[in-house]
Design an enzyme around this catalytic site. Structure first.
Site, PDB file in Angstrom:
ATOM      1  N   ASP A 110       0.834  -1.200   0.000  1.00 24.72           N
ATOM      2  CA  ASP A 110       0.000   0.000   0.000  1.00 24.72           C
ATOM      3  C   ASP A 110       0.872   1.253   0.000  1.00 24.72           C
ATOM      4  O   ASP A 110       2.043   1.212   0.391  1.00 24.72           O
ATOM      5  CB  ASP A 110      -0.886   0.034   1.252  1.00 24.72           C
ATOM      6  CG  ASP A 110      -1.868  -1.126   1.290  1.00 24.72           C
ATOM      7  OD1 ASP A 110      -2.179  -1.660   0.216  1.00 24.72           O
ATOM      8  OD2 ASP A 110      -2.296  -1.488   2.405  1.00 24.72           O
TER       9      ASP A 110
HETATM   10  N1  URA Z   1      -1.193  -5.943   3.886  1.00 23.09           N
HETATM   11  C1  URA Z   1      -1.709  -4.689   3.864  1.00 23.09           C
HETATM   12  O1  URA Z   1      -2.748  -4.445   4.435  1.00 23.09           O
HETATM   13  N2  URA Z   1      -1.027  -3.746   3.203  1.00 23.09           N
HETATM   14  C2  URA Z   1       0.154  -3.958   2.582  1.00 23.09           C
HETATM   15  O2  URA Z   1       0.740  -3.038   2.013  1.00 23.09           O
HETATM   16  C3  URA Z   1       0.679  -5.263   2.620  1.00 23.09           C
HETATM   17  C4  URA Z   1      -0.016  -6.239   3.272  1.00 23.09           C
END
Ligand code: URA
Length: 240
Positions: A110
């Protein structure tokens, strides 16, 4: 391999651009200007300079990036700059089957997640690493909004149901690392998986960092925003 083909294969531009770079004296091989685009070199372990930029020949590109917060893993980001802006042009321009393809991220993190991200131009590698059957463990360091308690850890280990799948997903390992922090190991890579699992266990993710993929650890001396080639030893760690 001829010098023009070496430059082309490594992402230094179209064939015509690569010939021009060589003919105009912008390419040094082992410290010597080489003006002949047809001169052939052994590529194994070859290092050369293009307009002052040192480059190592790699038949396939496998790199790790310490992803900082505030960048998106998309080629066409909607809000934040793309992670691809952190890579040098040759990695973004490597050709594949005659088209500019560049390296691609192996899965996504993310925008606000930091840590270890792999990129490659090897489609089979992406496929192998992303296959749910492969079960490559990924370790996340999580900072939570509320204190972590044993019931939350138990829930994450026992499995929680997320909204897109009735089958519960469970952490392969989970331990509290502080009053408001967790270390969580997952075998899958579902969308926002850590955030959704932690929410389903009754807490909230405030900070997320990926520290390991398989046996590969994000090196402490790789600062956020920097990338590095993976060595054969690194690649071996990914599948062990
Ligand atoms: N899980 C999440 O919620 N976000 C990420 O970036 C990676 C794994």
């Amino acid at each position: 391999m001829q010098l023009q083909d070496i430059l082309y294969s490594q992402g230094f531009g179209t064939r015509r651009v690569c010939v021009g770079l060589v003919q105009q004296g912008h390419v040094l091989v082992t410290g010597r200007v080489c003006n002949d685009p047809f001169e052939a070199f052994e590529v194994e372990g070859l290092e050369f300079d293009v307009m002052g930029q040192r480059w190592q020949y790699h038949a396939k590109a496998y790199v790790m990036l310490h992803k900082p917060a505030g960048v998106e893993c998309s080629q066409k980001p909607s809000t934040w700059p793309s992670i691809y802006t952190l890579l040098p042009a040759p990695l973004r321009q490597r050709p594949q089957k005659g088209a500019v393809q560049g390296v691609q991220a192996v899965g996504r993190l993310d925008q606000d997640t930091t840590g270890l991200l792999l990129l490659t131009d090897d489609g089979q590698f992406i496929h192998r690493m992303s296959s749910p059957r492969k079960h490559v463990p990924k370790v996340y360091e999580v900072v939570t909004k509320h204190p972590v308690d044993a019931a939350q850890v138990d829930k994450l280990m026992a499995g929680v149901v997320l909204d897109d799948d009735p089958k519960p997903v469970r952490a392969a390992a989970c331990e509290a690392t502080g009053a408001c922090s967790l270390r969580l190991t997952l075998l899958e890579g579902k969308y926002h998986q850590v955030k959704r699992m932690v929410a389903a266990a009754g807490n909230r993710v405030e900070g997320l960092h990926r520290s390991h993929i398989g046996g590969l650890v994000l090196p402490e001396d790789l600062p956020p925003g920097q990338w590095r080639w993976l060595t054969p030893a690194d690649l071996a760690l990914l599948t062990t």
